[in-house]
Design an enzyme around this catalytic site. Structure first.
Site, short mmCIF file in Angstrom:
data_model
loop_
_atom_site.label_atom_id
_atom_site.label_comp_id
_atom_site.label_asym_id
_atom_site.label_seq_id
_atom_site.Cartn_x
_atom_site.Cartn_y
_atom_site.Cartn_z
N GLU A 84 0.81 -1.21 0.00
CA GLU A 84 0.00 0.00 0.00
C GLU A 84 0.86 1.27 0.00
OE1 GLU A 84 -3.32 0.59 -0.34
OE2 GLU A 84 -2.80 2.71 -0.18
N THR A 94 -5.99 1.57 -5.36
CA THR A 94 -5.56 0.17 -5.27
C THR A 94 -6.27 -0.68 -6.33
OG1 THR A 94 -5.48 0.44 -2.86
CG2 THR A 94 -5.20 -1.78 -3.70
N HIS A 125 -1.22 3.41 4.77
CA HIS A 125 -2.28 4.13 4.05
C HIS A 125 -2.46 5.50 4.69
CE1 HIS A 125 -6.18 5.13 2.35
NE2 HIS A 125 -6.08 4.07 1.56
N ASP A 162 1.39 -0.05 -4.98
CA ASP A 162 0.16 0.08 -5.77
C ASP A 162 -0.01 1.46 -6.41
OD1 ASP A 162 -0.48 1.36 -3.33
OD2 ASP A 162 -2.46 0.42 -3.15
N HIS A 163 0.42 2.51 -5.71
CA HIS A 163 0.27 3.88 -6.23
C HIS A 163 0.99 4.82 -5.26
CE1 HIS A 163 -2.64 4.23 -3.02
NE2 HIS A 163 -3.30 3.19 -3.51
C1 GP9 Z 1 -8.69 -0.68 0.83
C2 GP9 Z 1 -7.32 -0.59 0.32
C3 GP9 Z 1 -6.85 0.82 0.21
O1 GP9 Z 1 -9.22 -1.94 0.75
O2 GP9 Z 1 -7.20 -1.27 -0.89
O3 GP9 Z 1 -7.56 1.48 -0.74
P1 GP9 Z 1 -7.02 2.73 -1.56
O4 GP9 Z 1 -7.57 3.94 -0.87
O5 GP9 Z 1 -5.53 2.75 -1.52
O6 GP9 Z 1 -7.53 2.52 -2.91
MN MN Z 2 -3.89 1.65 -2.16
#
Ligand code: GP9
Ligand code: MN
Length: 414
Positions: free
Chosen positions: A38, A80, A195, A254-255
Site C-alpha cells: 500500500e 488500489t 495508508h 500500488d500507487h
Molecule cells: C482498501 C485498500 C486501500 O481496501 O485497498 O484502498 P485505496 O484507498 O488505496 O484505494
Molecule cells: Mn492503495
C-alpha cells in the site's frame, strides 16, 4: 470484432517484442505470491531518514532480486483497485471512476483466469470489507477462486492500526490459509497499514518521524518502515511454513502515497529547491521486485517500465505465451522493445524523454527540451489510452478469443 483486431495489430507492431523471456519458464509450476504494498513509493527505497534506512528489509532483498528502479504506477481515481486491474489485465484504468465499479461484468483475460487453465488455484488476501472497491464481484470476473476478506480474520482493537488489521497480524493470520491452498497457487496479498494518514501508535514506531510542515509526510516514514518489517516477518513465516522455496515473490507499490499537496515538505526531504513537474512524474515510481529463491544474483534494472508490464512479465516467467492477446505492456525480461510508459493523464516516460503538462524533458537529466522531440510520442500515448478505453467501454473482449499456450520444453534462462 474488427476494432479489437485493430488494437491487436497495434500491440503486435508497437508493443510485443516477439522474443521469449530471458527467464522463460523459471516460474513454471511454482507458486506465485504477490504483495501489493500500500502506497509504497520508490523514493524511500535505499534511502535514509536521520541516517537510518527507511526500508532495511526491502533494501537487502533487492540485493537478492530483480529490482526495477524506473517502474511507474499507472493508476487513477480507482487507486488500489486500478493497480489490481492494470497488473492483471495489462490494460489502462479509466480516466474517471474505477473499472472495478463501472465495468465489473466485462469479459477479460486476467492472469488468475489464464493460470487457472494451467492448474493454478488462486486467491486474494486482504483484510478489508469484501465489498470495498466492489472486490467481491470483480474478483469473480478476474477469475479468482477465493477471496480471504475481513471476515476471514480475527480483527480487534489490539491488532488494528488505522484502516484496520495491521500488516503484521494480517500476514500472520494468512499463513494458515495459504498453507491450505492446493499447489501451485497464485496468491495476492494486499497490505493496508501504510495508508493515508499513515498513523502508527508511538510504541510501534521504529524510525523517527520526519520533521516538516506536512504531518502526512512526517508520518509516512513510520508506516512505510512498519510494512517493511511486516514483509520481513512474512518471509520468515513463509520459510517456516515450507511455502518459500517453491514460490516466486513479487512485491510492488500500488500507487503514490504522498500527493503534490506535500511538495514543499517533499522537496525538503529530497534536498531539492522545489518539486518540478518532472520531479512529480519521477515521484510516481513505485518499487517492483521479483524475488526468485535459488536464483539470487541481484540485478537492478534501469529500463523504464510500469504496472502494465507485470502481466506479460509474470506469464513469460511461467512460460505462458500469447500470439493474439491485446496486452498493452511488455515482458520486461525481453530486450528488444523501445519502452514507453504511459500514465493515465497522458504523461509518458520513454527511454530518452519524459513528457508531462505540455512540456518535454530529457528523461535522464530532467532538462526541459523542445516539444518537437516528444510530439510523436504524445499522439502514440493518446492512441494507446483510446484503444484501451474502447475495449473497456465496448466490452470488446466478448468478441475475441485470445489464445495462451505454455512452452513445453524446460527453461531457457541462464
Ligand atoms: C482498501 C485498500 C486501500 O481496501 O485497498 O484502498 P485505496 O484507498 O488505496 O484505494
Ligand atoms: Mn492503495
Amino acid at each position: 470484432g474488427s476494432e479489437v483486431k485493430q488494437v491487436e495489430e497495434y500491440t503486435n507492431k508497437n508493443i510485443k517484442s516477439g522474443q521469449p523471456s530471458k527467464l522463460q519458464g523459471i516460474a513454471k509450476d511454482k507458486n506465485i505470491i504477490y504483495i501489493s504494498a500500500e502506497s509504497l513509493q520508490s523514493f524511500v527505497i535505499n534511502n535514509k531518514l536521520n541516517g537510518e534506512e527507511v526500508t532495511p528489509f526491502l533494501n537487502d532483498l533487492i540485493d537478492e532480486s530483480y529490482y526495477f528502479e524506473n517502474f511507474y504506477h499507472q493508476t487513477e481515481q480507482g487507486k488500489t483497485s486500478d493497480s489490481e486491474f492494470v497488473i492483471e489485465n495489462s490494460m489502462y484504468p479509466l480516466s474517471r471512476g474505477a473499472v472495478f465499479f463501472t465495468h465489473s461484468q466485462n469479459e477479460l483475460n486476467a492472469v488468475p483466469e489464464i493460470v487457472g487453465d494451467y492448474g493454478y488455484t488462486s486467491a486474494v488476501f486482504h483484510a478489508n470489507n469484501k465489498s470495498f472497491w466492489n472486490r467481491s464481484v470483480m474478483y469473480d470476473t478476474l477469475g479468482y477462486d477465493k477471496f480471504y476478506s475481513e471476515t476471514s480474520y480475527n480483527v480487534n482493537s489490539e491488532n488494528s492500526i488505522g484502516w484496520g488489521l495491521s500488516d503484521k497480524a494480517f500476514f500472520d493470520q494468512s499463513i494458515k490459509y495459504l498453507k491450505s491452498m492446493e499447489e501451485p497457487y497464485y496468491a495476492k496479498f494486499i497490505t493496508l497499514t501504510n495508508h493515508f494518514p499513515f498513523e502508527l501508535p508511538e510504541e510501534q514506531q521504529t524510525i523517527d518521524k520526519f520533521d516538516s510542515n506536512s504531518k502526512t509526510l512526517n508520518n509516512y516514514f513510520t508506516t512505510a518502515r512498519y510494512t517493511d518489517e511486516a514483509i520481513k516477518q512474512f518471509f520468515q513465516q513463509l520459510k517456516e511454513a515450507g511455502e518459500y522455496k517453491d514460490s516466486i515473490l513479487v512485491i510492488y507499490g500500488d500507487h503514490y502515497g504522498i500527493s503534490e499537496y506535500h511538495n514543499k515538505a517533499m522537496s525538503q526531504y529530497l534536498g531539492k529547491e522545489e518539486i518540478t513537474p518532472y520531479d512529480h512524474i519521477q515521484l510516481q515510481r513505485v518499487p517492483f521486485i521479483v524475488h526468485i529463491p535459488g536464483h539470487e544474483g541481484g540485478r537492478t534494472i534501469s529500463k523504464v517500465s510500469g504496472q502494465m508490464d507485470m502481466k506479460p512479465t509474470i506469464l513469460g516467467m511461467m512460460g505462458i505465451e500469447t500470439e493474439n492477446g491485446v496486452d498493452f505492456g511488455t515482458d520486461l525480461f525481453t530486450s528488444d522493445v523501445d519502452p514507453l510508459v504511459v500514465l493515465r493523464d497522458g504523461s509518458f516516460i520513454s527511454e530518452n524523454y519524459l513528457y508531462t503538462r505540455d512540456t518535454c524533458y530529457n528523461r535522464k537529466s530532467g532538462e526541459e527540451i523542445s516539444m518537437e522531440k516528444c510530439k510523436p510520442l504524445v499522439s502514440k500515448a493518446q492512441q494507446e489510452l483510446n484503444y484501451s478505453d474502447s475495449i473497456i467501454y465496448g466490452d470488446l473482449l466478448r468478441f475475441y478469443d485470445a489464445e495462451y499456450t505454455q512452452v513445453e520444453e524446460d527453461v531457457n534462462y541462464k
